[in-house]
Write a protein that holds these residues in place. Structure first.
Motif, mmCIF file in Angstrom:
data_model
loop_
_atom_site.group_PDB
_atom_site.id
_atom_site.type_symbol
_atom_site.label_atom_id
_atom_site.label_comp_id
_atom_site.label_asym_id
_atom_site.label_seq_id
_atom_site.Cartn_x
_atom_site.Cartn_y
_atom_site.Cartn_z
ATOM 1 N N ALA A 92 3.744 10.475 -2.169
ATOM 2 C CA ALA A 92 3.218 8.632 -0.874
ATOM 3 C C ALA A 92 4.199 7.839 -0.376
ATOM 4 N N GLU A 93 4.530 7.230 0.132
ATOM 5 C CA GLU A 93 5.688 6.307 0.989
ATOM 6 C C GLU A 93 5.300 4.822 0.888
ATOM 7 N N ASP A 94 5.671 4.037 0.446
ATOM 8 C CA ASP A 94 5.260 3.023 0.143
ATOM 9 C C ASP A 94 5.660 1.878 0.994
ATOM 10 N N SER A 95 4.887 1.298 1.231
ATOM 11 C CA SER A 95 5.099 -0.327 2.341
ATOM 12 C C SER A 95 4.045 -1.627 1.182
ATOM 13 N N ILE A 96 5.129 -2.802 1.569
ATOM 14 C CA ILE A 96 5.722 -4.190 1.024
ATOM 15 C C ILE A 96 5.871 -4.942 1.792
ATOM 16 N N TYR B 33 1.150 -1.052 0.139
ATOM 17 C CA TYR B 33 0.297 -0.431 -0.044
ATOM 18 C C TYR B 33 0.817 0.816 0.005
ATOM 19 N N CYS B 34 0.283 2.225 -0.336
ATOM 20 C CA CYS B 34 1.272 3.453 0.107
ATOM 21 C C CYS B 34 -0.077 4.380 1.026
ATOM 22 N N ASN B 35 0.843 5.164 1.755
ATOM 23 C CA ASN B 35 0.313 6.536 2.039
ATOM 24 C C ASN B 35 0.602 7.220 2.035
ATOM 25 N N TRP B 36 0.408 9.284 2.632
ATOM 26 C CA TRP B 36 0.902 10.308 2.277
ATOM 27 C C TRP B 36 2.368 9.966 2.392
ATOM 28 N N PHE B 37 2.458 10.365 2.589
ATOM 29 C CA PHE B 37 5.033 10.428 2.796
ATOM 30 C C PHE B 37 4.474 11.234 4.010
ATOM 31 N N LYS B 38 3.532 12.775 4.079
ATOM 32 C CA LYS B 38 3.779 13.543 6.056
ATOM 33 C C LYS B 38 2.492 13.920 5.395
ATOM 34 N N PRO B 39 2.233 14.308 6.033
ATOM 35 C CA PRO B 39 0.145 14.795 6.573
ATOM 36 C C PRO B 39 -0.128 16.513 6.037
ATOM 37 N N ARG B 40 1.347 16.697 5.537
ATOM 38 C CA ARG B 40 1.303 18.552 5.534
ATOM 39 C C ARG B 40 0.385 18.694 4.063
#
Length: 174
Positions: A82-86, A68-75
């Motif tokens: 986005a930052e990925d995770s696997i 999945y990916c999620n915003w790299f930082k909330p700003r």
């Protein structure tokens, strides 16, 4: 037969189990205690609520990996990064599944409007994760030395990035 597909609510127990293995036995994540099923369900719902992808790899009816990916930082200025995770089940490492899963994540992140994927990889000796990211076109950005403490040793963080679509060559929406 291998299938990469969007995750469903019923996949969360397998996702939780895969991640717990990495928390307890690996250095790719700096979490120390495995999150609960409720925690993982909440994390997945957060990602999906942002219109970002959370995928699973299924083989013979079993979830054997996820990404999945999620915003790299909330700003707000980071909204195109986005930052990925696997994570893969330990019995499927080295079979090319990570490459397929990460390539599909990149494609779906691009469709969601992401222009830059960032990998924040725990442990500079994590050859599997570094290698799979390079294979799908990520490039090395840098190493944060000894910034995590897990399993009674200091661990580095490897930073990698991949531009998606037009990357930074055009303004967003162009």
């Amino acid at each position: 037969m291998l299938m990469i597909r969007p995750s469903g609510d019923g996949d969360v127990p397998a996702i939780t189990e895969i991640y717990a293995h990495h928390v307890c036995h690996g250095t790719g994540t700096f979490e120390i205690d495995p999150p609960s099923l409720i925690d993982m369900r909440t994390r997945r719902e957060d990602v999906l609520s942002k219109g970002l992808p959370w995928l699973v790899a299924e083989d013979a009816g079993q979830v054997v990996g996820y990404a999945y990916c999620n915003w790299f930082k909330p700003r707000p200025a980071y909204r195109y990064s986005a930052e990925d995770s696997i994570y893969l089940a330990p019995n499927v490492n080295g079979k090319g599944l990570g490459r397929l899963l990460l390539a599909e994540l990149c494609a779906q992140a691009q469709r969601a409007g992401i222009r830059k994927l960032i990998a924040v990889i725990g442990d500079s000796s994590n050859a599997g994760s570094i290698g799979v990211h390079r294979t799908v076109g990520f490039r090395d950005v840098g190493v944060l030395r000894a910034c995590g403490w897990k399993f009674d040793r200091w661990l580095d963080v490897v930073l990698m990035e991949k531009a998606l679509g037009p990357g930074d060559s055009t303004p967003p929406g162009a």
